[in-house]
Design a protein around this motif. Structure first.
Motif, PDB file in Angstrom:
ATOM      1  N   GLN A 218       0.696  -1.400   0.102  1.00 29.09           N
ATOM      2  CA  GLN A 218       0.149   0.047  -0.001  1.00 29.09           C
ATOM      3  C   GLN A 218       0.935   1.254  -0.003  1.00 29.09           C
ATOM      4  OE1 GLN A 218      -2.829   0.280   3.439  1.00 29.09           O
ATOM      5  NE2 GLN A 218      -3.758   1.824   2.373  1.00 29.09           N
ATOM      6  N   LEU A 219       2.032   1.108   0.890  1.00 31.89           N
ATOM      7  CA  LEU A 219       3.135   2.353   0.775  1.00 31.89           C
ATOM      8  C   LEU A 219       3.659   2.610  -0.492  1.00 31.89           C
ATOM      9  CD1 LEU A 219       4.711   4.330   2.255  1.00 31.89           C
ATOM     10  CD2 LEU A 219       6.404   2.386   2.947  1.00 31.89           C
ATOM     11  N   ASN A 220       3.811   1.509  -1.191  1.00 32.87           N
ATOM     12  CA  ASN A 220       4.704   1.671  -2.414  1.00 32.87           C
ATOM     13  C   ASN A 220       3.638   2.267  -3.679  1.00 32.87           C
ATOM     14  OD1 ASN A 220       7.125   0.770  -1.478  1.00 32.87           O
ATOM     15  ND2 ASN A 220       6.443  -1.369  -2.025  1.00 32.87           N
ATOM     16  N   GLY A 221       2.456   1.566  -3.462  1.00 35.70           N
ATOM     17  CA  GLY A 221       1.237   2.328  -4.438  1.00 35.70           C
ATOM     18  C   GLY A 221       1.079   3.588  -4.234  1.00 35.70           C
ATOM     19  N   LEU A 222       0.765   4.026  -2.812  1.00 36.24           N
ATOM     20  CA  LEU A 222       0.682   5.465  -2.623  1.00 36.24           C
ATOM     21  C   LEU A 222       1.844   6.480  -3.181  1.00 36.24           C
ATOM     22  CD1 LEU A 222      -1.136   7.655  -1.342  1.00 36.24           C
ATOM     23  CD2 LEU A 222      -0.188   7.157   0.785  1.00 36.24           C
ATOM     24  N   LEU A 223       3.022   5.666  -2.657  1.00 30.68           N
ATOM     25  CA  LEU A 223       4.151   6.489  -3.158  1.00 30.68           C
ATOM     26  C   LEU A 223       4.242   6.572  -4.749  1.00 30.68           C
ATOM     27  CD1 LEU A 223       6.896   7.869  -2.770  1.00 30.68           C
ATOM     28  CD2 LEU A 223       7.993   5.452  -2.523  1.00 30.68           C
ATOM     29  N   LEU A 224       3.907   5.464  -5.534  1.00 28.23           N
ATOM     30  CA  LEU A 224       3.956   5.462  -6.951  1.00 28.23           C
ATOM     31  C   LEU A 224       3.008   6.517  -7.573  1.00 28.23           C
ATOM     32  CD1 LEU A 224       5.235   4.298  -9.357  1.00 28.23           C
ATOM     33  CD2 LEU A 224       3.535   2.473  -9.484  1.00 28.23           C
ATOM     34  N   THR A 225       1.790   6.412  -6.945  1.00 30.50           N
ATOM     35  CA  THR A 225       0.594   7.156  -7.453  1.00 30.50           C
ATOM     36  C   THR A 225       1.037   8.876  -7.258  1.00 30.50           C
ATOM     37  OG1 THR A 225      -1.162   5.581  -6.925  1.00 30.50           O
ATOM     38  CG2 THR A 225      -1.883   7.965  -7.212  1.00 30.50           C
ATOM     39  N   ASN A 226       1.541   9.277  -5.995  1.00 25.92           N
ATOM     40  CA  ASN A 226       2.098  10.526  -5.887  1.00 25.92           C
ATOM     41  C   ASN A 226       3.009  11.089  -6.679  1.00 25.92           C
ATOM     42  OD1 ASN A 226       0.498  11.776  -3.235  1.00 25.92           O
ATOM     43  ND2 ASN A 226       0.605   9.727  -2.857  1.00 25.92           N
ATOM     44  N   SER A 227       4.012  10.046  -6.963  1.00 29.54           N
ATOM     45  CA  SER A 227       5.159  10.445  -7.755  1.00 29.54           C
ATOM     46  C   SER A 227       4.653  10.614  -9.025  1.00 29.54           C
ATOM     47  CB  SER A 227       6.235   9.095  -7.723  1.00 29.54           C
ATOM     48  OG  SER A 227       6.908   9.052  -6.597  1.00 29.54           O
ATOM     49  N   TRP A 228       3.813   9.809  -9.622  1.00 29.20           N
ATOM     50  CA  TRP A 228       3.416  10.134 -11.144  1.00 29.20           C
ATOM     51  C   TRP A 228       2.567  11.261 -11.343  1.00 29.20           C
ATOM     52  CZ3 TRP A 228       4.754   8.171 -15.569  1.00 29.20           C
ATOM     53  CH2 TRP A 228       5.352   7.016 -15.565  1.00 29.20           C
ATOM     54  N   ARG A 229       1.646  11.500 -10.153  1.00 31.79           N
ATOM     55  CA  ARG A 229       0.837  13.052 -10.269  1.00 31.79           C
ATOM     56  C   ARG A 229       1.734  14.078 -10.263  1.00 31.79           C
ATOM     57  NH1 ARG A 229      -3.905  11.574  -5.721  1.00 31.79           N
ATOM     58  NH2 ARG A 229      -4.882  10.088  -7.189  1.00 31.79           N
ATOM     59  N   LEU A 230       3.145  14.079  -9.273  1.00 36.86           N
ATOM     60  CA  LEU A 230       3.898  15.034  -9.214  1.00 36.86           C
ATOM     61  C   LEU A 230       4.742  15.171 -10.738  1.00 36.86           C
ATOM     62  CD1 LEU A 230       5.297  17.196  -7.721  1.00 36.86           C
ATOM     63  CD2 LEU A 230       6.871  15.359  -6.608  1.00 36.86           C
ATOM     64  N   LEU A 231       4.968  13.997 -11.258  1.00 35.71           N
ATOM     65  CA  LEU A 231       5.788  14.036 -12.509  1.00 35.71           C
ATOM     66  C   LEU A 231       4.709  14.482 -13.517  1.00 35.71           C
ATOM     67  CD1 LEU A 231       8.475  13.336 -13.966  1.00 35.71           C
ATOM     68  CD2 LEU A 231       7.328  10.941 -14.351  1.00 35.71           C
ATOM     69  N   LEU A 232       3.613  14.335 -13.694  1.00 37.45           N
ATOM     70  CA  LEU A 232       2.806  14.882 -14.652  1.00 37.45           C
ATOM     71  C   LEU A 232       2.635  16.260 -14.321  1.00 37.45           C
ATOM     72  CD1 LEU A 232      -0.133  11.935 -14.792  1.00 37.45           C
ATOM     73  CD2 LEU A 232       1.851  12.651 -16.531  1.00 37.45           C
ATOM     74  N   THR A 233       2.542  16.642 -13.074  1.00 37.02           N
ATOM     75  CA  THR A 233       2.269  18.168 -12.780  1.00 37.02           C
ATOM     76  C   THR A 233       3.672  19.003 -13.423  1.00 37.02           C
ATOM     77  OG1 THR A 233       0.996  17.600 -11.055  1.00 37.02           O
ATOM     78  CG2 THR A 233       1.862  19.830 -11.142  1.00 37.02           C
ATOM     79  N   VAL A 234       4.824  18.384 -13.044  1.00 37.47           N
ATOM     80  CA  VAL A 234       6.202  19.197 -13.517  1.00 37.47           C
ATOM     81  C   VAL A 234       6.265  19.086 -14.815  1.00 37.47           C
ATOM     82  CG1 VAL A 234       8.566  18.799 -13.484  1.00 37.47           C
ATOM     83  CG2 VAL A 234       7.204  18.714 -11.214  1.00 37.47           C
ATOM     84  N   ILE A 235       5.849  18.097 -15.658  1.00 42.30           N
ATOM     85  CA  ILE A 235       5.883  18.130 -17.026  1.00 42.30           C
ATOM     86  C   ILE A 235       4.881  18.876 -17.509  1.00 42.30           C
ATOM     87  CG2 ILE A 235       5.632  16.541 -19.015  1.00 42.30           C
ATOM     88  CD1 ILE A 235       6.474  14.032 -17.698  1.00 42.30           C
ATOM     89  N   LEU A 236       3.857  18.827 -17.289  1.00 47.52           N
ATOM     90  CA  LEU A 236       2.800  20.123 -17.670  1.00 47.52           C
ATOM     91  C   LEU A 236       3.144  21.648 -17.371  1.00 47.52           C
ATOM     92  CD1 LEU A 236      -0.017  20.541 -18.923  1.00 47.52           C
ATOM     93  CD2 LEU A 236      -0.923  20.675 -16.620  1.00 47.52           C
ATOM     94  N   THR A 237       3.969  21.695 -16.245  1.00 40.95           N
ATOM     95  CA  THR A 237       4.524  22.911 -16.105  1.00 40.95           C
ATOM     96  C   THR A 237       5.714  23.572 -16.963  1.00 40.95           C
ATOM     97  OG1 THR A 237       3.761  22.896 -13.722  1.00 40.95           O
ATOM     98  CG2 THR A 237       5.431  24.639 -14.227  1.00 40.95           C
ATOM     99  N   LEU A 238       6.587  22.290 -17.098  1.00 40.54           N
ATOM    100  CA  LEU A 238       7.700  22.586 -18.000  1.00 40.54           C
ATOM    101  C   LEU A 238       7.365  22.860 -19.386  1.00 40.54           C
ATOM    102  CD1 LEU A 238      10.159  19.842 -16.747  1.00 40.54           C
ATOM    103  CD2 LEU A 238      10.375  22.342 -16.420  1.00 40.54           C
ATOM    104  N   SER A 239       6.271  22.163 -19.949  1.00 39.39           N
ATOM    105  CA  SER A 239       5.867  22.314 -21.332  1.00 39.39           C
ATOM    106  C   SER A 239       5.182  23.863 -21.462  1.00 39.39           C
ATOM    107  CB  SER A 239       4.685  21.242 -21.625  1.00 39.39           C
ATOM    108  OG  SER A 239       5.074  19.967 -21.566  1.00 39.39           O
ATOM    109  N   ILE A 240       4.471  24.138 -20.399  1.00 36.87           N
ATOM    110  CA  ILE A 240       3.832  25.433 -20.671  1.00 36.87           C
ATOM    111  C   ILE A 240       4.960  26.554 -20.365  1.00 36.87           C
ATOM    112  CG2 ILE A 240       2.362  27.223 -19.574  1.00 36.87           C
ATOM    113  CD1 ILE A 240       0.721  24.928 -18.613  1.00 36.87           C
ATOM    114  N   GLY A 241       6.094  26.421 -19.543  1.00 36.29           N
ATOM    115  CA  GLY A 241       6.843  27.338 -19.363  1.00 36.29           C
ATOM    116  C   GLY A 241       7.803  27.241 -20.705  1.00 36.29           C
ATOM    117  N   SER A 242       8.156  26.168 -21.141  1.00 30.30           N
ATOM    118  CA  SER A 242       9.002  26.063 -22.548  1.00 30.30           C
ATOM    119  C   SER A 242       8.227  26.776 -23.405  1.00 30.30           C
ATOM    120  CB  SER A 242       9.428  24.652 -22.632  1.00 30.30           C
ATOM    121  OG  SER A 242      10.132  24.033 -21.704  1.00 30.30           O
TER     122      SER A 242
END
Length: 720
Positions: free
Chosen positions: A245-269
């Motif tokens: 459960q810990l690994n799943g929660l960590l993976l979910t949050n990591s993907w969400r954070l990664l997608l947020t960062v990618i979206l932010t980078l795309s807009i900024g770029s």
């Protein structure tokens, strides 16, 4: 150095920012994931600790209730049968067991010991016991009854059902271990809860708490702590929680954070890209102007906004274009007014013709270069090593990998003896066939060598040509024997054995023959290398070491003498009046004298001494561990033995009717510590011997050096 195509200016400005943002984004994602993982891990540890306390509370409460129940039962009236009490107890709690013991009861040694202890102490006893018949651990309470010599026993099973119920209640896996680390009961299958190790028990003895992690197919977090239950030791309770459960929660949050960062980078770029395009628009106009000029439109001008930083550059560029346009117009007028004469046309024609010829030659040179490059690559792959032992090992390795066979025999052809000799084997005892040879036409190997054609024997056990290596090794299975041929010259034979019958298909045979042909080239190159190396280190006429080899060995002896503080001496030897001998008898007989003198020098020196031909009729000797006195004794001995030797024609050409030598010596480190100066000193001593009459030996001394310095610039020496 290779030429790299530079990136466009826009990409040069954009890519470093993108890379920097990606690095920062990756660092943020990883750091956030690690922080989240630590926080969730701490939360799970707190949950495990809480579950430990709650399970301990439930078991101690159960123990206390059992103790109170046993106290009430022990005060029963004597008239109430124990069977009725046990029936009532089972009605109240089906898992409990009540028994009455006395001195006449059939008890095991452990039970009788507990019974005696209770009757002796007249107090309650709590133990964790094991029932062999039911294969279950019990929390056992013993208390003396009202009747003398009697005791009541109340047992509560510590079974898997109890721990499964507790596990569901507190949402974690449970396991109970004895004081020795042996598993008592577990909420999970016993295969998932092994016994405690000595290291874990040692840690628990010093610390009352131990966190561990186990990784198989599932990640677990475990907490081990003592559980004061009963009085016969201190058991340990392990609580476990899955980390899925810990690994799943960590993976979910990591993907969400990664997608947020990618979206932010795309807009900024994208925003940064648009700003760059706007900032570089003047450069784009300038580039378009340059393109127009390259097409011949010299009237084109660039337009740059005066408010930009590139306004000064654009103005200067436009001024340069105006000057170029003026120069170009002047040139056109000059060309129109000039008249090309016939010689210019003729010269242009010849120039074009020469250019065509040069281009044709360049094409031919390019083709030859490509062919030579291909030949060089093939040659480099075939001659990667020149050491024969390494070459044989490499050939064997190639056959093992290509044909999957471990038994290989290499035979090389000996032209002088007209036979094949086994030089290398793999997969069989080398001592059994060591030194074995086959004549041409003898056995399968001899037939292959004689005809220079491969032979494939599908089954050696029925092949009459098989000699089993003349009885040294009985070979079975299949054999592929291939000749190694280079320019219609036999190099050797390769025998590839396989334990299976008919193991080599046509593709394998063709591949093996190709490898054998390449091996022949490599072996021949290795032979030529060894021969060349031997010739480069020896003198062709006398077979002595040449000047180059002498200098190499002298360098090693000098380094060793300096390290161990030892001596060595150099002897410089010259044949007296050798020119007179050559003029009288000719150079062929002079060569015979040189070879005979070389043989005498070898015969009259030690095995560790080095004799080398220094040039012409001059020889040099290196005497390791020889001091000044010893080297002079050797030099005089050599003068005597050569003077006493009979040389053909020496009475006619040599003064005194005999051939003699002159020798100069120098010793390290007494005379000098520099080897070049030492050679020069030995040569000076030889020079002094020549001047003082020849046919003897002298050591170098400072007096000799001074005498030579005082001589005229062009001394008149008698011919040697």
């Amino acid at each position: 150095m290779p030429n790299f195509t530079p990136l466009p200016l826009l990409k040069q400005l954009l890519w470093p920012l993108i890379v920097l943002l990606l690095v920062l984004a990756g660092t943020s994602v990883i750091g956030s994931g690690l922080l989240l993982y630590d926080n969730l891990g701490s939360s799970i540890d707190a949950q495990l600790e809480h579950a430990q306390q709650m399970v301990y509370r439930d078991l101690k409460q159960k123990e206390r209730l059992l103790s109170e129940l046993l106290t009430l039962l022990s005060q029963r009236p004597a008239t109430v049968p124990i069977a009725e009490l046990e029936k009532e107890v089972r009605t109240y709690q089906p898992t409990l067991g009540l028994q009455l013991y006395n001195a006449q009861s059939k008890l095991s040694a452990t039970q009788r010991k507990l019974l005696e202890s209770v009757q002796k102490s007249k107090s309650e006893l709590r133990h964790i016991t094991y029932d062999n018949r039911q294969e279950t651990y019990y929390l056992t309470l013993l208390q003396p009854a009202e009747a003398p010599h009697q005791s009541l026993l109340l047992r509560f099973p510590l079974n898997q059902a109890l721990f499964i119920a507790l596990s569901k209640r507190y949402l974690c896996d449970l396991a109970l271990y004895s004081e020795e680390g042996r598993l008592i009961v577990s909420s999970a299958p016993t295969t998932d809860a092994p016994n405690l190790t000595e290291e874990q028990l040692l840690t628990l003895s010093s610390n009352n708490r131990l966190y561990t992690s186990r990784i198989d197919d599932i990640h677990f977090r475990n907490l081990l702590a003592p559980l004061p239950l009963g009085s016969n030791g201190l058991p340990f309770l392990k609580t476990s929680r899955s980390l899925n459960q810990l690994n799943g929660l960590l993976l979910t949050n990591s993907w969400r954070l990664l997608l947020t960062v990618i979206l932010t980078l795309s807009i900024g770029s994208f925003i940064y890209y648009r700003l760059l395009l706007k900032a570089l628009a003047p450069l784009k106009n300038l580039l378009e102007t340059i393109r127009q000029i390259s097409r011949g439109n010299l009237s084109s001008r660039t337009e740059i906004n005066p408010d930009t930083h590139l306004h000064e550059l654009g103005s200067s560029f436009n001024q340069m274009l105006e000057q170029l346009e003026t120069l170009y117009e002047n040139r056109l007028e000059a060309e129109k007014s000039a008249v090309l004469n016939q010689e210019t046309v003729k010269y242009s024609y010849h120039l074009k013709k020469k250019n065509l010829e040069i281009e044709k030659v360049n094409i031919q040179l390019k083709e030859q270069y490509e062919e030579l490059s291909a030949l060089f690559r093939v040659s480099r792959s075939l001659t990667s090593t020149l050491d024969q032992n390494l070459l044989f090992e490499k050939i064997f390795t190639i056959f093992r990998e290509a044909l999957h066979c471990d038994r290989i025999v290499l035979l090389l052809y000996l032209p002088g003896s007209e036979s094949l000799e086994i030089v290398k084997t793999a997969g069989l005892d080398a001592n059994t066939v060591k030194g074995l040879s086959f004549n041409l036409g003898e056995g399968i190997s001899g037939m292959v060598a004689a005809n220079m054609k491969p032979i494939y024997s599908e089954d050696l056990s029925v092949d009459d040509r098989n000699l089993n290596y003349k009885g040294s090794w009985v070979s079975t299975g299949s054999l592929l024997s291939m000749p190694m041929v280079l320019q219609n010259r036999l190099i050797g034979v390769l025998n590839i054995h396989h334990p299976k019958v008919n193991a080599f298909n046509p593709v394998s045979q063709q591949m093996a023959q190709a490898i054998a042909d390449q091996s022949a080239i490599s072996i021949e190159n290795s032979r030529l290398y060894e021969k060349t190396r031997t010739l480069s280190a020896t003198d062709d006429l006398t077979s002595l070491a040449n000047r180059r080899q002498f200098q190499d060995i002298l360098q090693r002896e000098w380094a060793q003498s300096r390290r161990y503080h030892s001596n060595f001496s150099l002897l410089m030897l010259d044949i007296d009046h050798f020119k007179s001998y050559n003029d009288t008898h000719g150079h062929l007989k002079g060569d015979i004298v040189l070879k005979k003198v070389a043989a005498l020098l070898l015969q009259n020196t030690r095995g560790i001494d080095l004799v080398a031909r220094f040039g012409g009729e001059e020889f040099v000797l290196l005497l390791p561990k020889a001091d000044r006195v010893g080297s002079l004794a050797v030099a005089r001995k050599l003068c005597a033995c050569i003077a006493n030797e009979n040389f053909n024609g020496m009475e006619e050409s040599q003064p005194g009717g005999k051939l003699t030598v002159s020798i100069g010596t120098a010793t390290f480190p007494n005379d000098s510590t520099d080897i070049y100066e030492l050679l020069n000193q030995a040569d000076e001593a030889l020079y002094q011997v020549k001047r003082s009459g020849r046919d003897h030996a002298l050591p170098w001394s400072a007096k000799i050096s001074r005498a030579r310095d005082e001589m005229p610039a062009t001394p008149a020496l008698p011919p040697s």
